[in-house]
Design an enzyme around this catalytic site. Structure first.
Site, PDB file in Angstrom:
ATOM      1  N   SER A 169       0.823  -1.208   0.000  1.00  0.00           N
ATOM      2  CA  SER A 169       0.000   0.000   0.000  1.00  0.00           C
ATOM      3  C   SER A 169       0.851   1.250   0.000  1.00  0.00           C
ATOM      4  O   SER A 169       0.345   2.339  -0.288  1.00  0.00           O
ATOM      5  CB  SER A 169      -0.850   0.052   1.272  1.00  0.00           C
ATOM      6  OG  SER A 169      -1.605  -1.090   1.420  1.00  0.00           O
ATOM      7  N   HIS A 175      -0.832  -2.375  -7.138  1.00  0.00           N
ATOM      8  CA  HIS A 175      -1.609  -2.047  -5.936  1.00  0.00           C
ATOM      9  C   HIS A 175      -3.094  -2.193  -6.222  1.00  0.00           C
ATOM     10  O   HIS A 175      -3.701  -1.311  -6.834  1.00  0.00           O
ATOM     11  CB  HIS A 175      -1.243  -0.616  -5.488  1.00  0.00           C
ATOM     12  CG  HIS A 175      -1.885  -0.207  -4.211  1.00  0.00           C
ATOM     13  ND1 HIS A 175      -2.071   1.106  -3.856  1.00  0.00           N
ATOM     14  CD2 HIS A 175      -2.393  -0.937  -3.187  1.00  0.00           C
ATOM     15  CE1 HIS A 175      -2.662   1.159  -2.679  1.00  0.00           C
ATOM     16  NE2 HIS A 175      -2.871  -0.066  -2.253  1.00  0.00           N
ATOM     17  N   GLU A 228      -3.259   0.480  -9.083  1.00  0.00           N
ATOM     18  CA  GLU A 228      -2.220   1.512  -9.200  1.00  0.00           C
ATOM     19  C   GLU A 228      -0.936   0.769  -9.593  1.00  0.00           C
ATOM     20  O   GLU A 228      -0.502  -0.134  -8.865  1.00  0.00           O
ATOM     21  CB  GLU A 228      -2.037   2.173  -7.815  1.00  0.00           C
ATOM     22  CG  GLU A 228      -1.957   3.669  -7.790  1.00  0.00           C
ATOM     23  CD  GLU A 228      -1.809   4.215  -6.353  1.00  0.00           C
ATOM     24  OE1 GLU A 228      -1.865   3.452  -5.364  1.00  0.00           O
ATOM     25  OE2 GLU A 228      -1.627   5.423  -6.236  1.00  0.00           O
ATOM     26  N   ASN A 264      -2.868   6.207  -1.125  1.00  0.00           N
ATOM     27  CA  ASN A 264      -2.747   6.253   0.334  1.00  0.00           C
ATOM     28  C   ASN A 264      -2.102   7.529   0.843  1.00  0.00           C
ATOM     29  O   ASN A 264      -2.261   7.875   2.008  1.00  0.00           O
ATOM     30  CB  ASN A 264      -2.027   5.013   0.845  1.00  0.00           C
ATOM     31  CG  ASN A 264      -2.999   3.854   0.893  1.00  0.00           C
ATOM     32  OD1 ASN A 264      -4.135   4.015   1.347  1.00  0.00           O
ATOM     33  ND2 ASN A 264      -2.603   2.706   0.393  1.00  0.00           N
TER      34      ASN A 264
HETATM   35  P1  NAD Z   1      -3.805  -9.629   5.943  1.00  0.00           P
HETATM   36  O1  NAD Z   1      -3.289  -9.432   7.327  1.00  0.00           O
HETATM   37  O2  NAD Z   1      -5.253  -9.868   5.724  1.00  0.00           O
HETATM   38  O3  NAD Z   1      -3.011 -10.850   5.229  1.00  0.00           O
HETATM   39  C1  NAD Z   1      -1.615 -10.978   5.199  1.00  0.00           C
HETATM   40  C2  NAD Z   1      -1.298 -12.460   5.037  1.00  0.00           C
HETATM   41  O4  NAD Z   1       0.115 -12.603   4.806  1.00  0.00           O
HETATM   42  C3  NAD Z   1      -1.619 -13.283   6.299  1.00  0.00           C
HETATM   43  O5  NAD Z   1      -2.457 -14.369   5.925  1.00  0.00           O
HETATM   44  C4  NAD Z   1      -0.248 -13.787   6.776  1.00  0.00           C
HETATM   45  O6  NAD Z   1      -0.307 -15.092   7.327  1.00  0.00           O
HETATM   46  C5  NAD Z   1       0.560 -13.754   5.486  1.00  0.00           C
HETATM   47  N1  NAD Z   1       2.006 -13.606   5.678  1.00  0.00           N
HETATM   48  C6  NAD Z   1       2.658 -12.734   6.475  1.00  0.00           C
HETATM   49  N2  NAD Z   1       3.988 -12.863   6.316  1.00  0.00           N
HETATM   50  C7  NAD Z   1       4.176 -13.861   5.392  1.00  0.00           C
HETATM   51  C8  NAD Z   1       5.327 -14.442   4.780  1.00  0.00           C
HETATM   52  N3  NAD Z   1       6.561 -14.034   5.095  1.00  0.00           N
HETATM   53  N4  NAD Z   1       5.144 -15.411   3.853  1.00  0.00           N
HETATM   54  C9  NAD Z   1       3.894 -15.824   3.519  1.00  0.00           C
HETATM   55  N5  NAD Z   1       2.771 -15.305   4.066  1.00  0.00           N
HETATM   56  C10 NAD Z   1       2.924 -14.334   4.983  1.00  0.00           C
HETATM   57  O7  NAD Z   1      -3.301  -8.346   5.128  1.00  0.00           O
HETATM   58  P2  NAD Z   1      -3.949  -7.681   3.809  1.00  0.00           P
HETATM   59  O8  NAD Z   1      -4.957  -6.668   4.230  1.00  0.00           O
HETATM   60  O9  NAD Z   1      -4.330  -8.766   2.859  1.00  0.00           O
HETATM   61  O10 NAD Z   1      -2.696  -6.858   3.251  1.00  0.00           O
HETATM   62  C11 NAD Z   1      -1.663  -7.515   2.513  1.00  0.00           C
HETATM   63  C12 NAD Z   1      -0.882  -6.475   1.726  1.00  0.00           C
HETATM   64  O11 NAD Z   1      -1.791  -5.771   0.853  1.00  0.00           O
HETATM   65  C13 NAD Z   1      -0.206  -5.412   2.594  1.00  0.00           C
HETATM   66  O12 NAD Z   1       1.010  -5.046   1.982  1.00  0.00           O
HETATM   67  C14 NAD Z   1      -1.210  -4.268   2.550  1.00  0.00           C
HETATM   68  O13 NAD Z   1      -0.625  -3.022   2.796  1.00  0.00           O
HETATM   69  C15 NAD Z   1      -1.699  -4.368   1.113  1.00  0.00           C
HETATM   70  N6  NAD Z   1      -3.003  -3.766   0.849  1.00  0.00           N
HETATM   71  C16 NAD Z   1      -4.008  -3.866   1.781  1.00  0.00           C
HETATM   72  C17 NAD Z   1      -5.251  -3.284   1.495  1.00  0.00           C
HETATM   73  C18 NAD Z   1      -6.385  -3.403   2.477  1.00  0.00           C
HETATM   74  O14 NAD Z   1      -7.398  -2.685   2.327  1.00  0.00           O
HETATM   75  N7  NAD Z   1      -6.302  -4.248   3.484  1.00  0.00           N
HETATM   76  C19 NAD Z   1      -5.470  -2.618   0.272  1.00  0.00           C
HETATM   77  C20 NAD Z   1      -4.419  -2.566  -0.663  1.00  0.00           C
HETATM   78  C21 NAD Z   1      -3.193  -3.136  -0.358  1.00  0.00           C
END
Ligand code: NAD
Length: 308
Positions: free
Chosen positions: A122, A146, A158, A196
């Protein structure tokens, strides 16, 4: 570098909200999709989420049952990076932590010597993530893709070009995003990119307004919905995004843009410290537990504001 290689198989690392959504969209659009997570429980939740959401597509008449079955058949849940072998592109969607992402990309560089390595970060610098593959690891193939939450619904991707990202890599992921039914829009690699950098300080400010007693959370949200025509208020959106992710993004903005005005609100940090991460833990600003009392008539469907 196999830059002209056609993409048939997509590897997704991280089976959380975003990785799960990206994998679903990839499978629905005909790609063989390998989803990997360090946690088998997360993989199980991801699979259940796919089953439930895709069944709803059939119920609502948006997809045919045979198409859903075909998409399900294209989804594979794997517990190790080695099992992603065969992917033509890897899209990373793990926790928003720069060190963890750098360590992962350093491993991916040798395991996937020619494939595009995309991050769904993000806010974290793509240039910095790319540097972790090393000069011999072809940093020109590292790029930001993104997606937005919920991925099956939100149209935007993005596309972030890091300092060393090649034009060919940008073109290929732009085309891929389009073939996933998304609208790719380019942005340069500055902390928070466009989305963001603009959105997250507003969400953070809503926490300051709540902390200072300007209004109750549900009133802050209603004011921003009715006054600015937002589909959901900033505090409800924070719960949806994940409060931990919001703190991570604010820290990246504060470091990357070098200004104190991006410091995460202490109340936001406190909720995270308490384990109240939003929808994913059923409690954040609001309480989503099945037993929580419903909010008043103007509610957007969420439950009562949880006390602090
Ligand atoms: P989340 O917490 O729902 O999921 C993250 C997952 O990654 C978890 O299941 C965890 O077990 C896994 N994980 C962590 N470290 C790991 C590793 N080393 N190897 C394999 N798996 C691993 O998080 P999310 O909301 O899905 O966010 C994930 C990414 O997407 C982040 O970088 C976040 O900034 C980005 N993002 C989030 C949103 C949102 O609205 N939540 C929107 C756009 C981008």
């Amino acid at each position: 570098m196999g830059t002209t290689q056609t993409i048939h198989t997509i590897g997704v690392i991280g089976a959380g909200q975003m990785g799960g959504g990206i994998a679903q969209v990839a499978a629905v659009h005909g790609f063989k999709t390998l989803v990997c997570d360090a946690s088998s429980a997360a993989l199980g939740r991801c699979r259940d989420g796919h089953t439930k959401r895709l069944a709803r597509e059939v119920e609502k008449g948006r997809m045919k049952d045979t198409d859903v079955q075909a998409a399900v058949g294209r989804l594979h849940y794997v517990e190790s990076l080695e099992m992603l072998k065969g992917a033509d592109i890897v899209i990373e969607a793990i926790v928003e932590d720069a060190k963890t992402k750098r360590e992962l990309f350093a491993k991916l560089a040798t395991m996937f010597p020619t494939q595009i390595l995309a991050s769904n970060t993000s806010s974290i610098s793509i240039t910095e993530i790319a540097a972790s593959v090393g000069p011999q690891g072809h940093p020109e193939r590292v790029v930001g893709m993104h997606f937005f939450n919920p991925v099956p619904v939100m149209k935007l991707v993005e596309v972030i070009r890091g300092l060393q990202t090649s034009a060919d890599t940008v073109t290929r992921v732009t085309n891929l995003a389009a073939s996933l039914g998304k609208t790719p829009i380019p942005a340069n690699d500055r902390a928070g990119f466009v989305s963001n950098r603009v959105l997250m300080p507003m969400i953070n400010e809503a926490f300051f307004a709540w902390m200072e007693g300007v209004a109750e959370p549900q009133h802050i949200d209603e004011i921003m919905k009715l006054g600015c025509n937002f589909p959901m208020g900033p505090l409800r959106l924070a719960d949806f995004i994940g409060l931990d992710t919001c703190v991570h993004i604010m820290n990246v903005l504060a470091d990357g843009l070098g200004s104190d005005r991006y410091r995460p609100c202490p109340l936001l940090k406190q909720l995270v410290a308490a384990g109240r991460l939003g929808d994913k833990t059923q409690r954040g600003v609001y309480d989503y537990a099945p037993s929580a009392p419903s909010m008043t008539a103007s509610s957007t469907g969420h439950k009562s504001a949880a006390g602090v």
